[in-house]
Design an enzyme around this catalytic site. Structure first.
Site, PDB file in Angstrom:
ATOM      1  N   ARG A  70       0.844  -1.186   0.000  1.00  0.00           N
ATOM      2  CA  ARG A  70       0.000   0.000   0.000  1.00  0.00           C
ATOM      3  C   ARG A  70       0.885   1.243   0.000  1.00  0.00           C
ATOM      4  NH1 ARG A  70      -1.754   0.680   4.380  1.00  0.00           N
ATOM      5  NH2 ARG A  70      -1.186  -1.169   5.543  1.00  0.00           N
ATOM      6  N   TYR A 198      -1.543  -3.533  -6.857  1.00  0.00           N
ATOM      7  CA  TYR A 198      -1.356  -4.203  -5.571  1.00  0.00           C
ATOM      8  C   TYR A 198      -2.653  -4.204  -4.744  1.00  0.00           C
ATOM      9  CZ  TYR A 198      -0.351  -5.262  -0.845  1.00  0.00           C
ATOM     10  OH  TYR A 198      -0.443  -5.846   0.385  1.00  0.00           O
ATOM     11  N   LYS A 207      -9.614  -2.161   1.690  1.00  0.00           N
ATOM     12  CA  LYS A 207      -9.269  -1.012   2.530  1.00  0.00           C
ATOM     13  C   LYS A 207     -10.045   0.245   2.109  1.00  0.00           C
ATOM     14  CE  LYS A 207      -6.210  -3.467   4.653  1.00  0.00           C
ATOM     15  NZ  LYS A 207      -6.474  -3.921   6.022  1.00  0.00           N
ATOM     16  N   HIS A 227     -10.651  -2.121  11.637  1.00  0.00           N
ATOM     17  CA  HIS A 227      -9.567  -2.984  11.139  1.00  0.00           C
ATOM     18  C   HIS A 227      -9.381  -4.116  12.150  1.00  0.00           C
ATOM     19  CE1 HIS A 227      -5.107  -3.116   9.615  1.00  0.00           C
ATOM     20  NE2 HIS A 227      -5.865  -3.958   8.966  1.00  0.00           N
ATOM     21  N   SER A 249      -1.300  -3.728  10.409  1.00  0.00           N
ATOM     22  CA  SER A 249      -1.004  -4.654   9.319  1.00  0.00           C
ATOM     23  C   SER A 249       0.221  -5.503   9.654  1.00  0.00           C
ATOM     24  CB  SER A 249      -0.714  -3.874   8.041  1.00  0.00           C
ATOM     25  OG  SER A 249      -1.750  -2.946   7.822  1.00  0.00           O
ATOM     26  N   ALA A 250       0.145  -6.783   9.277  1.00  0.00           N
ATOM     27  CA  ALA A 250       1.260  -7.716   9.432  1.00  0.00           C
ATOM     28  C   ALA A 250       1.704  -7.891  10.897  1.00  0.00           C
ATOM     29  CB  ALA A 250       2.451  -7.309   8.545  1.00  0.00           C
ATOM     30  N   CYS A 251       0.732  -7.860  11.823  1.00  0.00           N
ATOM     31  CA  CYS A 251       1.021  -8.131  13.242  1.00  0.00           C
ATOM     32  C   CYS A 251       0.337  -9.411  13.703  1.00  0.00           C
ATOM     33  CB  CYS A 251       0.567  -6.972  14.114  1.00  0.00           C
ATOM     34  SG  CYS A 251       1.650  -5.549  14.027  1.00  0.00           S
ATOM     35  N   GLY A 252      -0.053 -10.272  12.773  1.00  0.00           N
ATOM     36  CA  GLY A 252      -0.561 -11.590  13.164  1.00  0.00           C
ATOM     37  C   GLY A 252      -2.068 -11.697  13.310  1.00  0.00           C
ATOM     38  N   ASP A 278      -9.546  -9.535   9.058  1.00  0.00           N
ATOM     39  CA  ASP A 278      -9.007  -8.196   8.787  1.00  0.00           C
ATOM     40  C   ASP A 278      -9.985  -7.054   9.081  1.00  0.00           C
ATOM     41  OD1 ASP A 278      -6.773  -6.651   7.860  1.00  0.00           O
ATOM     42  OD2 ASP A 278      -7.835  -6.283   5.986  1.00  0.00           O
ATOM     43  N   ARG A 366       1.710 -12.235  -0.659  1.00  0.00           N
ATOM     44  CA  ARG A 366       0.365 -12.510  -0.144  1.00  0.00           C
ATOM     45  C   ARG A 366      -0.244 -13.761  -0.760  1.00  0.00           C
ATOM     46  NH1 ARG A 366      -1.995  -8.476   3.470  1.00  0.00           N
ATOM     47  NH2 ARG A 366      -0.415  -6.870   3.582  1.00  0.00           N
TER      48      ARG A 366
HETATM   49  C1  OXD Z   1      -3.132  -4.581   5.474  1.00  0.00           C
HETATM   50  C2  OXD Z   1      -3.828  -5.697   4.822  1.00  0.00           C
HETATM   51  O1  OXD Z   1      -2.158  -4.057   4.920  1.00  0.00           O
HETATM   52  O2  OXD Z   1      -4.735  -6.251   5.462  1.00  0.00           O
HETATM   53  O3  OXD Z   1      -3.553  -4.194   6.579  1.00  0.00           O
HETATM   54  O4  OXD Z   1      -3.532  -6.022   3.657  1.00  0.00           O
HETATM   55 MN    MN Z   2      -5.273  -5.215   7.263  1.00  0.00          MN
END
Ligand code: OXD
Ligand code: MN
Length: 586
Positions: A70, A198, A207, A227, A249-252, A278, A366
Site C-alpha cells: 500500500r 497491488y 481497505k 480494522h 497490518s502484518a502483526c498476526g 481483517d 500474499r
Molecule cells: C493490510 C492488509 O495491509 O490487510 O492491513 O492487507
Molecule cells: Mn489489514
C-alpha cells in the site's frame, strides 16, 4: 443493457468512453468466468500455474517490483473541508483530485477490456452489508475480488433493488509510481485508484471501501467499520464468545483468527472458529449488544511466516484454489516463502534464488483464498445478523513497556487504550520498517475522517445505553534484554484469550493498575509453557516511570490532533497520568 439500473449503465458507458476501453465485460462471479479469466491471464503471463499435483488450481502472480505494498503517501481523502479529513489523512480538494484523476484516466484503457465488478461487502442478505461496483482494467483484480467479496450476479441484483452503490474506478495505468494515486471521496461514496495493481490499492472493496469509505459512512449512521479480526471461542461448557481484535497490518491478525489451541485446551473442549481476519463492521443489535459481520469473503494474507507451526489452518487452506502474489517457487513449482521447509528455486521476481538479492518471497507477499477453505471457518460468517461481540482487543508490536494483557476499566478507558495504540511499522506499507508510530485502533492508514471525530464517535457508544463489549489490550511482541521475544505467541495466545473470556464471564481475578487491570501470575494458565519466572514477571510488569513517559507522548499526540479531540479523552488520560504519579510517589 446489462443492468436494470440506468445510473449504473450510464456510469459504465461514460467511463468506457473516457478511458477508451476496447470492450466492456460485466462479471457474473461464476466458476466458468473465473476459469476463463484465469486462462486469459495464463496466456498473457499475468499468472503462472503452480504444481497441479500439490497445488491444484493455484497460481502465482508477480507484480511490478515497484508495486508491492500500500502507498500511504499517495492515498488521499478528498472531503470538501480539509479539517474533516483530519491530520491523520492526506487531503486534496475534491475538484483538484477529480481533475487530476480525469487526466490520468483519459484513454488509459485503450486496447484493454473494462471489467465491471459488482460486489457485496458482507453476507448477501444481511442488512449490515453494503454494495459497490468496481470498474477495473485488471483481470487479476476481477478474479481476486471474486475470492475476497460476494461478487457477481447476486450483488448486482441487490444493487439494482437498492438503487445505490459505492463507485470504484481503477486502472493499473502504466504502473508508474510517479503516476499513482488512491483517491477517496467519502461524501459522494466514490473511490478512484490509478497506477497500482497491488491488493490494498487495487482491490477496492477492501481497505478503500470497507474501511475508509465505510468508516465515514458508519459515523453518520451510528455503527463502526474497524480494522479487526473476528473469532469465536467455544468454551468446554459449549458457549461461544465472539471477540474482535485490532492489530496493525502484518502483526498476526490472520494467525490469531485461525489459532489452534494447545493440546490440553483441545482435550478440555476449547475450540476457535474464524469469522474474519481483517475487517469488522459492528452495529448495536436489538438486545443492545454489538453485532459484527466480516464484510469480506476471503483472506488476502501475508505469506512469509505462515507455517505448520505458526498457522496450520492457513497452510491447509492454501493447497488448492488460491492465488499467490510475489512469493518464491521451489524447483517443483510449489509456492515458497521464508518459514516453509525446503528451498526456493526462484525468487519473487522470477530470478534464480540468490540470498544476495534478499529473501525469496517479498516480505509483503500474499495469498488470496476463499474463507470457506479455512478449516476453522465459522458458519456464523454467513449470519445475516452478525455475531455478538463479548470483547474488543487492541494490540500492537511493542518490544518494551506494554504488558502481555490488560483490561480497560470501562468503555471510555477502552477508547483511550485504542486511541493510544502504537506499533512498529511493517512491510505491509511502503516506507521504513520497525519504527514505532501511533496507530490508534490500527486505523491510522484506514480511517476516512478526522481521528478526533473518530474518537468522539467511539465514545458516543458509551452514552447510548448499550451492553458494550469489555475492552482489552495485548502485546505478543515484548522482547527481553537479549532481543528475543518473551512470549511464545501463536497457539499459546489461547492462554490470554482464556483469561479474557473468564473476565467477560465475571470469573477471573485481576489487579488494577493506573494503566489497566492485569492478571496476576496465578490468574493465567501457564502450566507446560516452560517460560522462566523472570520473563513472566516482565510480561506482566507496569513500570510507572516508563508509563509516565508513554502517556506524556500520548498527550502530545492528542494535542497534535487539535481542538476537535473530545475533552472526555483528555480527562481520561489525565486521570491515568495523575494515578501513575501517585503510584510512583507512594
Ligand atoms: C493490510 C492488509 O495491509 O490487510 O492491513 O492487507
Ligand atoms: Mn489489514
Amino acid at each position: 443493457m446489462p443492468s436494470k439500473l440506468e445510473a449504473l449503465n450510464q456510469w459504465v458507458e461514460q467511463i468506457a468512453a473516457h478511458t477508451a476501453a476496447a470492450s466492456i465485460y460485466w462479471c457474473d462471479g461464476s466458476e466458468v468466468e473465473r476459469e476463463r479469466l484465469t486462462a486469459l491471464m495464463l496466456e498473457t503471463g499475468d499468472l503462472h500455474a503452480l504444481n497441479p499435483e500439490t497445488h491444484p488450481d493455484c497460481y502465482l502472480h508477480r507484480s511490478h517490483p515497484s508495486d508491492v505494498a500500500r502507498v500511504e503517501h499517495l492515498t488521499f481523502v478528498c472531503t470538501a473541508e480539509r479539517e474533516d479529513a483530519g491530520p491523520n489523512n492526506h487531503w486534496m480538494a475534491p475538484a483538484e483530485a477529480r481533475a487530476k484523476m480525469h487526466a490520468l484516466f483519459e484513454g488509459c484503457m485503450r486496447g484493454r477490456i473494462l471489467y465491471v465488478v459488482p460486489y457485496c461487502m458482507g453476507p448477501i442478505d444481511s442488512p449490515l452489508s453494503r454494495c459497490g461496483v468496481e470498474i477495473t482494467d485488471s483481470p487479476y483484480v476481477a478474479v481476486n475480488m471474486g475470492l475476497m467479496t460476494r461478487m457477481g450476479a447476486a450483488a448486482l441484483a441487490r444493487i439494482e433493488s437498492e438503487g445505490h452503490f459505492v463507485k470504484g474506478l481503477h486502472s493499473i495505468g502504466e504502473l508508474d509510481p510517479e503516476r499513482r494515486f488512491i483517491m477517496h471521496f467519502p461524501e459522494s461514496l466514490e473511490i478512484q485508484s490509478y497506477g497500482s495493481g497491488y491488493g490494498g490499492n487495487a482491490l477496492l472493496g477492501k481497505k478503500c471501501h470497507a474501511l475508509r469509505i465505510a468508516s465515514h459512512q458508519a459515523r453518520g449512521e451510528g455503527w463502526l467499520a474497524e480494522h479487526m479480526l473476528i473469532l469465536g471461542i467455544q468454551t468446554p461448557r459449549g458457549d461461544t464468545h465472539y471477540v474482535a481484535a485490532a492489530f496493525p497490518s502484518a502483526c498476526g491478525k490472520t494467525n490469531l483468527a485461525m489459532l489452534i489451541p494447545p493440546e490440553g485446551y483441545l482435550r478440555a473442549g476449547w475450540k476457535i472458529t474464524t469469522v474474519g481476519d481483517d475487517i469488522a463492521w459492528m452495529q448495536p443489535g436489538p438486545d443492545g449488544r454489538l453485532y459484527a459481520i466480516n464484510p469480506e469473503a476471503g483472506f488476502f494474507g501475508v505469506a512469509p511466516g505462515t507455517s505448520a507451526s505458526t498457522n496450520p489452518n492457513a497452510l491447509a487452506m492454501l493447497n488448492r484454489r488460491a492465488i499467490f502474489t510475489n512469493t518464491g517457487v521451489t524447483a517443483d513449482n510449489q509456492p515458497w516463502w521464508e518459514g516453509l521447509p525446503g528451498m526456493p528455486s526462484k525468487d519473487w521476481q522470477g530470478r534464480d534464488f540468490d540470498p544476495v538479492n534478499g529473501p525469496a518471497a517479498h516480505p509483503n507477499s500474499r495469498f488470496t483464498v476463499s474463507a470457506k477453505q479455512c478449516p476453522s471457518h465459522s458458519p456464523e460468517a454467513e449470519s445475516q445478523a452478525g455475531v455478538p461481540i463479548s470483547a474488543i482487543i487492541f494490540g500492537g508490536r511493542r518490544a518494551s513497556l506494554v504488558p502481555l494483557v490488560m483490561e480497560a476499566e470501562d468503555w471510555s478507558h477502552g477508547v483511550l487504550m485504542g486511541a493510544s495504540m502504537a506499533s512498529e511499522t511493517t512491510a505491509a506499507a511502503t516506507g521504513a520498517v520497525g519504527v514505532v508510530r501511533r496507530d490508534p485502533m490500527a486505523m491510522k492508514p484506514f480511517c476516512g475522517y478526522h481521528f478526533a471525530d473518530y474518537f468522539g464517535h467511539w465514545l458516543s457508544f458509551g452514552q447510548r445505553g448499550l451492553k458494550l463489549p469489555r475492552v482489552f489490550n495485548v502485546n505478543w511482541f515484548r522482547k527481553g534484554a537479549d532481543g528475543k521475544f518473551l512470549w511464545p505467541g501463536f497457539g499459546e495466545n489461547m492462554r490470554v484469550l482464556e483469561w479474557i473470556i473468564a473476565r467477560c464471564e465475571g470469573r477471573a481475578e485481576a489487579e488494577a493498575t493506573p494503566v489497566g487491570t492485569l492478571p496476576r501470575l496465578q490468574d493465567l494458565h501457564l502450566d507446560g509453557l516452560g517460560i522462566e519466572a523472570a520473563a513472566l514477571d516482565q510480561l506482566l510488569a507496569v513500570e510507572s516511570g516508563a508509563w509516565e513517559t508513554e502517556l506524556g507522548e500520548v498527550a502530545a499526540f492528542l494535542r497534535e490532533l487539535g481542538p476537535r479531540v473530545p475533552s472526555e479523552l483528555h480527562v481520561e488520560l489525565e486521570r491515568r497520568r495523575s494515578a501513575l504519579r501517585e503510584r510512583a510517589a507512594a
